[in-house]
Design a protein around this motif. Sequence first.
Motif, PDB file in Angstrom:
ATOM      1  N   LEU A   4       0.874  -1.162   0.000  1.00 26.81           N
ATOM      2  CA  LEU A   4       0.000   0.000   0.000  1.00 26.81           C
ATOM      3  C   LEU A   4       0.916   1.218   0.000  1.00 26.81           C
ATOM      4  CD1 LEU A   4      -2.627  -1.037   2.722  1.00 26.81           C
ATOM      5  CD2 LEU A   4      -2.785  -1.344   0.249  1.00 26.81           C
ATOM      6  N   VAL A   5       0.773   2.063  -1.017  1.00 25.13           N
ATOM      7  CA  VAL A   5       1.666   3.208  -1.147  1.00 25.13           C
ATOM      8  C   VAL A   5       0.847   4.486  -1.196  1.00 25.13           C
ATOM      9  CG1 VAL A   5       3.460   4.296  -2.517  1.00 25.13           C
ATOM     10  CG2 VAL A   5       3.345   1.791  -2.381  1.00 25.13           C
ATOM     11  N   GLU A   6       1.003   5.299  -0.167  1.00 34.74           N
ATOM     12  CA  GLU A   6       0.290   6.573  -0.089  1.00 34.74           C
ATOM     13  C   GLU A   6       1.066   7.673  -0.824  1.00 34.74           C
ATOM     14  OE1 GLU A   6      -0.189   4.643   4.105  1.00 34.74           O
ATOM     15  OE2 GLU A   6       1.412   4.949   2.631  1.00 34.74           O
ATOM     16  N   SER A   7       0.328   8.643  -1.325  1.00 37.85           N
ATOM     17  CA  SER A   7       0.920   9.821  -1.944  1.00 37.85           C
ATOM     18  C   SER A   7      -0.050  10.980  -1.822  1.00 37.85           C
ATOM     19  CB  SER A   7       1.262   9.551  -3.417  1.00 37.85           C
ATOM     20  OG  SER A   7       0.094   9.254  -4.152  1.00 37.85           O
ATOM     21  N   GLY A   8       0.440  12.188  -2.105  1.00 39.09           N
ATOM     22  CA  GLY A   8      -0.422  13.358  -2.128  1.00 39.09           C
ATOM     23  C   GLY A   8      -0.331  14.246  -0.906  1.00 39.09           C
ATOM     24  N   GLY A   9       0.450  13.827   0.079  1.00 37.11           N
ATOM     25  CA  GLY A   9       0.600  14.676   1.250  1.00 37.11           C
ATOM     26  C   GLY A   9       1.411  15.922   0.939  1.00 37.11           C
ATOM     27  N   GLY A  10       1.464  16.838   1.896  1.00 37.82           N
ATOM     28  CA  GLY A  10       2.217  18.055   1.700  1.00 37.82           C
ATOM     29  C   GLY A  10       1.852  19.094   2.730  1.00 37.82           C
ATOM     30  N   SER A  11       2.271  20.322   2.465  1.00 34.57           N
ATOM     31  CA  SER A  11       1.992  21.439   3.359  1.00 34.57           C
ATOM     32  C   SER A  11       0.983  22.360   2.714  1.00 34.57           C
ATOM     33  CB  SER A  11       3.277  22.200   3.667  1.00 34.57           C
ATOM     34  OG  SER A  11       4.202  21.381   4.344  1.00 34.57           O
ATOM     35  N   VAL A  12       0.022  22.803   3.503  1.00 34.65           N
ATOM     36  CA  VAL A  12      -1.035  23.655   2.989  1.00 34.65           C
ATOM     37  C   VAL A  12      -1.473  24.605   4.094  1.00 34.65           C
ATOM     38  CG1 VAL A  12      -2.850  22.010   3.608  1.00 34.65           C
ATOM     39  CG2 VAL A  12      -3.229  23.614   1.728  1.00 34.65           C
ATOM     40  N   GLY A  16      -7.263  25.197   3.056  1.00 29.52           N
ATOM     41  CA  GLY A  16      -6.891  24.598   1.784  1.00 29.52           C
ATOM     42  C   GLY A  16      -7.345  23.157   1.653  1.00 29.52           C
ATOM     43  N   SER A  17      -6.943  22.554   0.542  1.00 30.74           N
ATOM     44  CA  SER A  17      -7.355  21.183   0.219  1.00 30.74           C
ATOM     45  C   SER A  17      -6.162  20.342  -0.209  1.00 30.74           C
ATOM     46  CB  SER A  17      -8.387  21.184  -0.915  1.00 30.74           C
ATOM     47  OG  SER A  17      -9.551  21.884  -0.568  1.00 30.74           O
ATOM     48  N   LEU A  18      -6.278  19.057   0.037  1.00 32.95           N
ATOM     49  CA  LEU A  18      -5.329  18.069  -0.461  1.00 32.95           C
ATOM     50  C   LEU A  18      -6.096  16.818  -0.830  1.00 32.95           C
ATOM     51  CD1 LEU A  18      -2.338  18.250   2.080  1.00 32.95           C
ATOM     52  CD2 LEU A  18      -2.264  18.906  -0.333  1.00 32.95           C
ATOM     53  N   THR A  77      -7.114   1.652  -6.199  1.00 31.38           N
ATOM     54  CA  THR A  77      -6.683   2.884  -5.550  1.00 31.38           C
ATOM     55  C   THR A  77      -7.757   3.426  -4.617  1.00 31.38           C
ATOM     56  OG1 THR A  77      -5.297   3.421  -7.470  1.00 31.38           O
ATOM     57  CG2 THR A  77      -5.775   5.200  -5.941  1.00 31.38           C
ATOM     58  N   LEU A  78      -7.290   3.906  -3.482  1.00 31.33           N
ATOM     59  CA  LEU A  78      -8.129   4.547  -2.485  1.00 31.33           C
ATOM     60  C   LEU A  78      -7.773   6.028  -2.437  1.00 31.33           C
ATOM     61  CD1 LEU A  78     -10.130   3.966  -0.022  1.00 31.33           C
ATOM     62  CD2 LEU A  78      -8.041   3.960   1.376  1.00 31.33           C
ATOM     63  N   TYR A  79      -8.783   6.864  -2.218  1.00 34.92           N
ATOM     64  CA  TYR A  79      -8.552   8.309  -2.182  1.00 34.92           C
ATOM     65  C   TYR A  79      -9.107   8.902  -0.888  1.00 34.92           C
ATOM     66  CZ  TYR A  79      -7.967   7.579  -7.207  1.00 34.92           C
ATOM     67  OH  TYR A  79      -7.565   7.119  -8.429  1.00 34.92           O
ATOM     68  N   LEU A  80      -8.548  10.045  -0.534  1.00 32.81           N
ATOM     69  CA  LEU A  80      -9.111  10.848   0.551  1.00 32.81           C
ATOM     70  C   LEU A  80      -9.037  12.303   0.116  1.00 32.81           C
ATOM     71  CD1 LEU A  80     -10.338  10.752   3.435  1.00 32.81           C
ATOM     72  CD2 LEU A  80      -8.055  11.355   4.281  1.00 32.81           C
ATOM     73  N   GLN A  81     -10.179  12.872  -0.205  1.00 33.48           N
ATOM     74  CA  GLN A  81     -10.259  14.287  -0.543  1.00 33.48           C
ATOM     75  C   GLN A  81     -10.457  15.061   0.746  1.00 33.48           C
ATOM     76  OE1 GLN A  81      -9.955  15.935  -3.603  1.00 33.48           O
ATOM     77  NE2 GLN A  81      -9.977  17.767  -2.315  1.00 33.48           N
ATOM     78  N   MET A  82      -9.546  15.971   1.039  1.00 32.98           N
ATOM     79  CA  MET A  82      -9.577  16.725   2.282  1.00 32.98           C
ATOM     80  C   MET A  82      -9.758  18.197   1.959  1.00 32.98           C
ATOM     81  SD  MET A  82      -6.543  14.812   4.422  1.00 32.98           S
ATOM     82  CE  MET A  82      -5.245  15.457   3.379  1.00 32.98           C
ATOM     83  N   ASN A  83     -10.875  18.754   2.380  1.00 32.44           N
ATOM     84  CA  ASN A  83     -11.187  20.164   2.166  1.00 32.44           C
ATOM     85  C   ASN A  83     -11.257  20.884   3.500  1.00 32.44           C
ATOM     86  OD1 ASN A  83     -11.442  19.626  -0.623  1.00 32.44           O
ATOM     87  ND2 ASN A  83     -13.632  19.157  -0.388  1.00 32.44           N
ATOM     88  N   SER A  84     -11.207  22.204   3.433  1.00 32.10           N
ATOM     89  CA  SER A  84     -11.310  23.035   4.642  1.00 32.10           C
ATOM     90  C   SER A  84     -10.374  22.536   5.728  1.00 32.10           C
ATOM     91  CB  SER A  84     -12.758  23.047   5.149  1.00 32.10           C
ATOM     92  OG  SER A  84     -13.638  23.521   4.158  1.00 32.10           O
ATOM     93  N   LEU A  85      -9.146  22.311   5.361  1.00 31.06           N
ATOM     94  CA  LEU A  85      -8.184  21.750   6.301  1.00 31.06           C
ATOM     95  C   LEU A  85      -7.907  22.693   7.456  1.00 31.06           C
ATOM     96  CD1 LEU A  85      -5.863  20.046   3.724  1.00 31.06           C
ATOM     97  CD2 LEU A  85      -6.871  18.893   5.691  1.00 31.06           C
ATOM     98  N   GLN A 117       2.891  12.562   5.028  1.00 30.22           N
ATOM     99  CA  GLN A 117       2.767  13.670   5.980  1.00 30.22           C
ATOM    100  C   GLN A 117       1.837  14.753   5.427  1.00 30.22           C
ATOM    101  OE1 GLN A 117       4.332  14.218   9.176  1.00 30.22           O
ATOM    102  NE2 GLN A 117       2.868  15.910   9.211  1.00 30.22           N
ATOM    103  N   VAL A 118       0.931  15.198   6.261  1.00 28.80           N
ATOM    104  CA  VAL A 118       0.078  16.344   5.954  1.00 28.80           C
ATOM    105  C   VAL A 118       0.319  17.394   7.032  1.00 28.80           C
ATOM    106  CG1 VAL A 118      -2.292  17.185   5.811  1.00 28.80           C
ATOM    107  CG2 VAL A 118      -1.673  14.998   4.746  1.00 28.80           C
ATOM    108  N   THR A 119       0.676  18.587   6.602  1.00 33.26           N
ATOM    109  CA  THR A 119       0.935  19.690   7.529  1.00 33.26           C
ATOM    110  C   THR A 119       0.060  20.871   7.143  1.00 33.26           C
ATOM    111  OG1 THR A 119       3.222  18.976   7.812  1.00 33.26           O
ATOM    112  CG2 THR A 119       2.666  21.205   8.514  1.00 33.26           C
TER     113      THR A 119
END
Length: 122
Positions: A4-12, A16-18, A77-85, A117-119
């Motif tokens: 299982l390989v996650e991607s898409g994290g970052g700083s916002v 914002g959204s990721l 693939t699994l997704y997680l849409q994150m809004n209004s972080l 990582q999500v920051t």
Amino acid sequence: QVQLVESGGGSVQAGGSLRLSCAASGLTYSNYAMGWFRQAPGKEREVVAVTDREGSATYAGSVKGRFTISRDNPKNTLYLQMNSLKPEDTAIYYCAADLNLGRLNLGRGLYWGQGTQVTVSS
């Protein structure tokens, strides 16, 4: 070998959204319940959102209405849409898989990714 390989994290910035992705291999993806979990510094890992094999989802109260979990079975693939972080969403996010939805809801997934990582800054 299951991966299982996650991607898409970052700083916002707050508000914002990721979109996180989790690519699965080595398993019959459509047979598994899938979930997103997170662990913030100094805190225990917690469930964020879980989906059964058909895509029905449940969410932690802290993310309900802001996050959306979804799965693409043909793409494994699994997704997680994150809004209004919010700053309190800052954590390492993990995806996990289990044949048993109940075990996954308890955070006891059979397979786990390495995390992304999500920051979120204020």
